[in-house]
Scaffold this motif. Structure first.
Motif, short mmCIF file in Angstrom:
data_model
loop_
_atom_site.label_atom_id
_atom_site.label_comp_id
_atom_site.label_asym_id
_atom_site.label_seq_id
_atom_site.Cartn_x
_atom_site.Cartn_y
_atom_site.Cartn_z
N MET A 187 0.86 -1.21 0.00
CA MET A 187 0.00 0.00 0.00
C MET A 187 0.89 1.26 0.00
N GLN A 188 0.52 2.22 -0.82
CA GLN A 188 1.31 3.45 -0.86
C GLN A 188 1.10 4.26 0.43
N ARG A 189 2.18 4.86 0.92
CA ARG A 189 2.04 5.65 2.15
C ARG A 189 1.14 6.86 1.88
N ASP A 190 0.24 7.09 2.79
CA ASP A 190 -0.73 8.19 2.61
C ASP A 190 -0.11 9.49 3.10
N THR A 191 0.68 10.10 2.25
CA THR A 191 1.40 11.31 2.68
C THR A 191 0.43 12.45 2.98
N LEU A 192 -0.73 12.41 2.33
CA LEU A 192 -1.70 13.48 2.59
C LEU A 192 -2.08 13.48 4.07
N VAL A 193 -2.46 12.30 4.58
CA VAL A 193 -2.86 12.22 5.99
C VAL A 193 -1.67 12.48 6.91
N PHE A 194 -0.50 11.91 6.58
CA PHE A 194 0.65 12.11 7.48
C PHE A 194 1.11 13.57 7.49
N ASP A 195 0.96 14.25 6.37
CA ASP A 195 1.28 15.69 6.37
C ASP A 195 0.37 16.44 7.33
N ILE A 196 -0.89 16.05 7.31
CA ILE A 196 -1.85 16.72 8.21
C ILE A 196 -1.50 16.40 9.67
N ILE A 197 -1.15 15.15 9.93
CA ILE A 197 -0.77 14.77 11.31
C ILE A 197 0.46 15.58 11.75
N ASN A 198 1.39 15.77 10.84
CA ASN A 198 2.57 16.56 11.20
C ASN A 198 2.22 18.02 11.47
N GLN A 199 1.23 18.52 10.74
CA GLN A 199 0.79 19.89 11.02
C GLN A 199 0.20 19.98 12.43
N GLU A 200 -0.51 18.91 12.83
CA GLU A 200 -1.10 18.90 14.17
C GLU A 200 0.01 18.86 15.24
N LEU A 201 1.06 18.08 14.96
CA LEU A 201 2.19 18.04 15.90
C LEU A 201 2.80 19.43 16.03
N ALA A 202 2.97 20.11 14.90
CA ALA A 202 3.56 21.46 14.94
C ALA A 202 2.64 22.41 15.72
#
Ligand code: PLP
Length: 425
Positions: free
Chosen positions: A1-16
């Motif tokens: 399965m391709q990594r869902d960078t869209l969701v992980f980018d959003i999660i990283n924004q939440e961390l920031a």
């Protein structure tokens, strides 16, 4: 399965976002990395309907160990005879407990939502107000303290089956013994919902509800600093005096009745990854480090309250015993809604909240609620409360000055950079 960078980018924004802001929502906290790792682990794949040693699925012998650990540690924290760690949330814990001991249409008595209570304590938009017949007590207008006389009068008039104490926006300790006294008089059970102050109670910094209340529920993610979830507890188990029976006729103890009400009563498969994380959190709570943390929470709340009072803010009840405070903003000419928005522009997160006897709706409100559990986890101490309160005051006194709020946000971000959050991520 391709990594869902869209969701992980959003999660990283939440961390920031979490890193750069001042988090003052009273119901939030930052779990340890190990708690998050357990939640993001393989136990999410496992179905385990039932309880340790008596499951409806194979392959449960490993998750049985973490669930049993969670139960044993929670029992140790509060000196309990019974603990159920499966409720998916605080609301689920309350739903299961009420299902266990009430019949549809039974009267219940809780603190009014507009006075600091919780939705699940009888609000008309919640199951608790739809299935059961809700009655409410409030706080005394002049003091902001629980109106025990009203509670007693309501209990005598409504003869509820259940009296609920506990709140979402009440900064003072509770007189559990007084509530139990009237409950005994009218034949009611007492439920203490300690979702907010549980961490302080765990370390003996607030009165314990356990000796006076038949049942105690809590969330695990506020001052307990665990994963999102709920628990149901009893200091003493006992014979089920309602005569409730299952199809085999064997719900002898309250613990049997409550276990059945959680599963299969209100939930299916337990979240074993979250239960593993609860086990870790309960292990953390048993340490002396956690006592030091809770003591700091209480000190920070008191320092914050003093800073607000010195600036002319009106704290409901005049101060705080726990981790939170509710501020009446009416003398500052700003609504809770506007205050929440303005603080958001400066990366300070809090929530609007009705104050007792509010003349504004729940969507606007006259108040705002602040809690210090999360900023204390970040490492703040009493002296940091001056910066926090000054920043809040500056924002609230200049709500329409976009340039000032932008500058303030920079100062907040700079200030927060010293309190490192999740360096491993
Ligand atoms: C007193 C009280 N009980 C129950 C809950 C519900 O918890 P959850 O949001 O996990 O369902 C809350 C949440 O804020 C609460 O404050």
């Amino acid at each position: 399965m391709q990594r869902d960078t869209l969701v992980f980018d959003i999660i990283n924004q939440e961390l920031a976002r979490q890193r750069r802001g001042i988090e003052l929502i009273a119901s939030e906290n930052f779990t340890s990395l190990q708690i998050m790792q357990a939640m993001g682990g393989v136990m999410t794949n496992k179905y385990a309907e039932g309880y340790p040693g008596r499951r409806y699925y194979g392959g449960c012998e490993i998750v049985d160990q973490t669930e049993q650990l969670a139960i044993d540690r929670l029992k140790q924290i509060f000196n309990l005879e019974y603990a159920n760690v499966q409720p998916h949330s605080g609301a689920q814990a309350n739903a299961a407990l009420m299902l266990a001991i009430l019949q549809p249409g039974d009267a219940i008595l809780g603190l009014d939502l507009s006075m600091g209570g919780h939705l699940t304590h009888g609000s008309g938009v919640n199951f608790s107000g739809k299935i059961y017949k809700p009655h409410f007590y409030g706080v005394v207008k002049e003091t902001g303290l629980i109106d025990y006389e009203m509670l007693e009068a309501q209990a005598r008039a409504a003869k509820p089956k259940l009296i609920i104490c506990g709140a979402s926006a009440y900064s003072r300790d509770w007189d559990y013994a007084r509530i139990r006294k009237v409950a005994d008089e009218v034949g009611a059970f007492v439920l203490a919902d300690i979702a907010h102050p549980a961490g302080l109670i765990a370390k003996g910094l607030l009165s314990s509800p356990f000796e006076h209340c038949h049942f105690v529920t809590s969330t695990t993610h506020k001052t307990l600093r665990g994963p999102r979830g709920g628990v149901i507890m009893m200091a003493k188990d006992g014979e089920n005096t309602l005569g409730l029976k299952d199809i085999k006729g064997n719900l002898r103890l309250w613990s049997n009745v409550i276990d059945m009400a959680v599963f299969p009563g209100t939930q299916g498969g337990p979240l074993e990854h979250v239960i593993a994380a609860k086990a870790i959190a309960f292990g953390e709570i048993l340490t002396d480090e956690f006592l030091v943390y809770q003591q700091q929470v209480q000190k920070n709340a008191q320092a914050m309250a003093k800073n607000f009072t010195d600036k002319g803010y009106e704290i409901i009840s005049g101060g705080t015993d726990n981790h939170l405070m509710l501020i009446d903003l009416r003398n500052k000419n700003i609504s809770g809604k506007k205050a929440e928005q303005v603080l958001g522009h400066a990366d300070i997160t809090a929530n609007k909240n009705m104050v007792p006897y509010d003349d504004k709706s729940a969507f606007v409100t006259s108040g705002i609620r602040f809690g210090v559990a999360a900023v204390t986890t970040r490492g703040m101490v009493e002296s940091d409360m001056a910066f926090v309160v000054n920043a809040i005051d500056k924002a609230l006194m200049n709500p329409d000055d976009a340039a000032l709020l932008e500058k303030l946000k920079g100062e907040v971000n700079e200030f927060m950079s010293q309190f490192v959050l999740y360096p491993e991520l």
